[in-house]
Design a protein around this motif. Structure first.
Motif, PDB file in Angstrom:
ATOM      1  N   VAL A 187       0.767  -0.876   0.195  1.00  0.00           N
ATOM      2  CA  VAL A 187      -0.057  -0.210   0.283  1.00  0.00           C
ATOM      3  C   VAL A 187       0.772   0.987  -0.055  1.00  0.00           C
ATOM      4  CG1 VAL A 187      -2.030   1.413   1.507  1.00  0.00           C
ATOM      5  CG2 VAL A 187      -1.145  -1.296   1.009  1.00  0.00           C
ATOM      6  N   ALA A 218       1.882   4.917   0.134  1.00  0.00           N
ATOM      7  CA  ALA A 218       1.622   6.493   0.826  1.00  0.00           C
ATOM      8  C   ALA A 218       2.610   7.613   0.683  1.00  0.00           C
ATOM      9  CB  ALA A 218       1.198   6.148   2.749  1.00  0.00           C
ATOM     10  N   GLN A 235      -4.284   3.714  -2.185  1.00  0.00           N
ATOM     11  CA  GLN A 235      -5.249   3.798  -1.289  1.00  0.00           C
ATOM     12  C   GLN A 235      -6.168   3.779  -1.254  1.00  0.00           C
ATOM     13  OE1 GLN A 235      -2.854   7.221   0.891  1.00  0.00           O
ATOM     14  NE2 GLN A 235      -1.607   5.771   1.967  1.00  0.00           N
ATOM     15  N   THR A 236      -6.470   4.219  -2.621  1.00  0.00           N
ATOM     16  CA  THR A 236      -8.062   4.776  -2.743  1.00  0.00           C
ATOM     17  C   THR A 236      -9.002   3.825  -3.661  1.00  0.00           C
ATOM     18  OG1 THR A 236      -6.968   7.189  -3.232  1.00  0.00           O
ATOM     19  CG2 THR A 236      -8.936   6.520  -3.847  1.00  0.00           C
ATOM     20  N   TYR A 255     -10.388  -2.436  -6.600  1.00  0.00           N
ATOM     21  CA  TYR A 255      -9.164  -1.286  -6.325  1.00  0.00           C
ATOM     22  C   TYR A 255      -8.813  -1.643  -7.657  1.00  0.00           C
ATOM     23  CZ  TYR A 255      -8.850  -0.740  -1.990  1.00  0.00           C
ATOM     24  OH  TYR A 255      -9.439  -0.356  -0.620  1.00  0.00           O
ATOM     25  N   ASP A 274      -4.042   7.538  -6.506  1.00  0.00           N
ATOM     26  CA  ASP A 274      -4.310   8.601  -5.564  1.00  0.00           C
ATOM     27  C   ASP A 274      -4.542  10.207  -5.665  1.00  0.00           C
ATOM     28  OD1 ASP A 274      -4.675   6.315  -4.455  1.00  0.00           O
ATOM     29  OD2 ASP A 274      -2.948   6.162  -3.006  1.00  0.00           O
TER      30      ASP A 274
END
Length: 250
Positions: free
Chosen positions: A4, A6, A92-93, A205, A223
Motif C-alpha cells: 500500500v 502512501a 490507497q484509494t 482497486y 491516489d
C-alpha cells in the motif's frame, strides 16, 4: 503482502501510457471501443489525465490479465479485491465500491442468513472471483462438492450463470449487484430474477504489476488523480453517467 503506497506524489515527468486490462464487466468495464467503456475505465482515464498521464485499456480473460500483469506485460489489472492480488501494488484509494449479491429465481422463497444458510443451494460462481471473506471461505471449503458449487470459467461467465439459473440448472448465482442488474436487463430476465445482498459492500482497486518498478509511482499518481476528481465533483458525475448509486462511490 500487498504493498500500500502512501506519501507525496512523485515529481512530474513526461506523460506515460499506462496499459491496463480486465475482462468485460459492464457497467464497470465494458468494451474499449464502446461509447461508454465503463465506470472504472472512465475514472481511470480521468484520474490519470488529471496528473498528466494516459491509459490504454484492453480486455481479455481475467486470469490472463492477472498473469500478464504479474509478469510485467501489463501495467495493471482493473477491478481487484486486495486479498486476491496480494503480490500486486495497491493504491490507497479504491476505484469503486460494489455490493455482492445472490441472484435467485423470482419465485424462490430462500432467505440468505450468512454462509451457513447456503448448503441447501447449488450456487453458481465465477472461477477466480472474490466476494466477501466469509463467502470466499465457504466457496473454498465447498469447491470440490458438485452439489454445493458450480464453477463457471467462460469469458461470459455472468451471462452463462444467469441463464443456468433461469432454466433451473443451479439454484442461485453469486455476483455483484450493478453487473447482474445490467445483464438481467440486457437479457430480458429482470422480471425472472431477484437479487439479494450478501454481506457488506466490497472495495475494488486497480492492481499494479508487482514486476514493474513504476508501480509505486503509478499508485501514488492514481491516489492524487482520484483526490482531484472527488474534489471537482467528477466522480459523482461519472456515477450518474452509469446509473450507479451513491453507495457505489469509492
Amino acid at each position: 503482502m500487498t504493498m500500500v503506497v502512501a506519501g507525496a506524489t512523485p515529481p512530474a515527468r513526461a506523460a506515460d501510457i499506462i496499459r491496463v486490462a480486465s475482462n468485460e464487466w459492464c457497467p464497470y468495464n465494458c468494451g474499449p471501443a464502446d461509447d461508454r467503456p465503463g465506470y472504472m475505465v472512465d475514472v481511470l482515464t480521468e484520474a490519470f489525465a488529471a496528473v498528466g498521464h494516459r491509459i490504454a485499456y484492453e480486455t481479455r480473460p481475467r486470469n490472463r490479465a492477472l498473469r500478464e500483469a504479474r509478469m510485467g506485460f501489463l501495467d495493471a489489472v482493473v477491478g481487484a479485491v486486495p486479498r486476491g492480488v496480494e503480490r500486486y501494488v495497491i493504491p490507497q484509494t479504491p476505484l469503486a465500491t460494489v455490493q455482492p449479491v445472490l441472484a435467485l429465481r423470482a419465485q424462490s422463497r430462500y432467505r440468505y442468513d450468512g454462509p451457513a444458510s447456503l448448503p441447501p443451494l447449488l450456487v453458481g460462481t465465477v472461477k477466480g472471483y472474490n466476494y466477501t471473506a466469509e463467502i470466499d471461505a465457504y466457496l473454498a471449503q465447498a469447491a470440490d462438492d458438485m452439489t454445493r458449487t458450480d464453477l463457471v470459467f467462460q469469458h461470459d461467465a455472468e451471462t452463462l450463470g444467469l441463464r443456468k439459473l433461469t432454466i433451473g440448472r443451479i439454484d442461485a448465482f453469486l455476483g455483484y449487484e450493478a453487473v447482474l442488474a445490467y445483464l438481467a436487463e440486457r437479457l430480458a430476465l429482470s422480471d425472472r430474477l431477484r437479487l439479494v445482498p450478501v454481506g457488506e459492500p466490497t472495495h475494488l482497486y486497480i492492481a499494479f504489476s508487482p514486476a514493474s518498478a513504476d508501480s509505486p509511482r503509478y499508485a501514488a499518481l492514481f491516489d492524487e488523480g482520484m483526490r482531484v476528481l472527488a474534489e471537482s465533483g467528477r466522480l459523482a458525475a461519472l456515477r450518474a453517467k452509469y446509473g450507479l448509486s451513491e453507495e457505489d462511490r469509492p
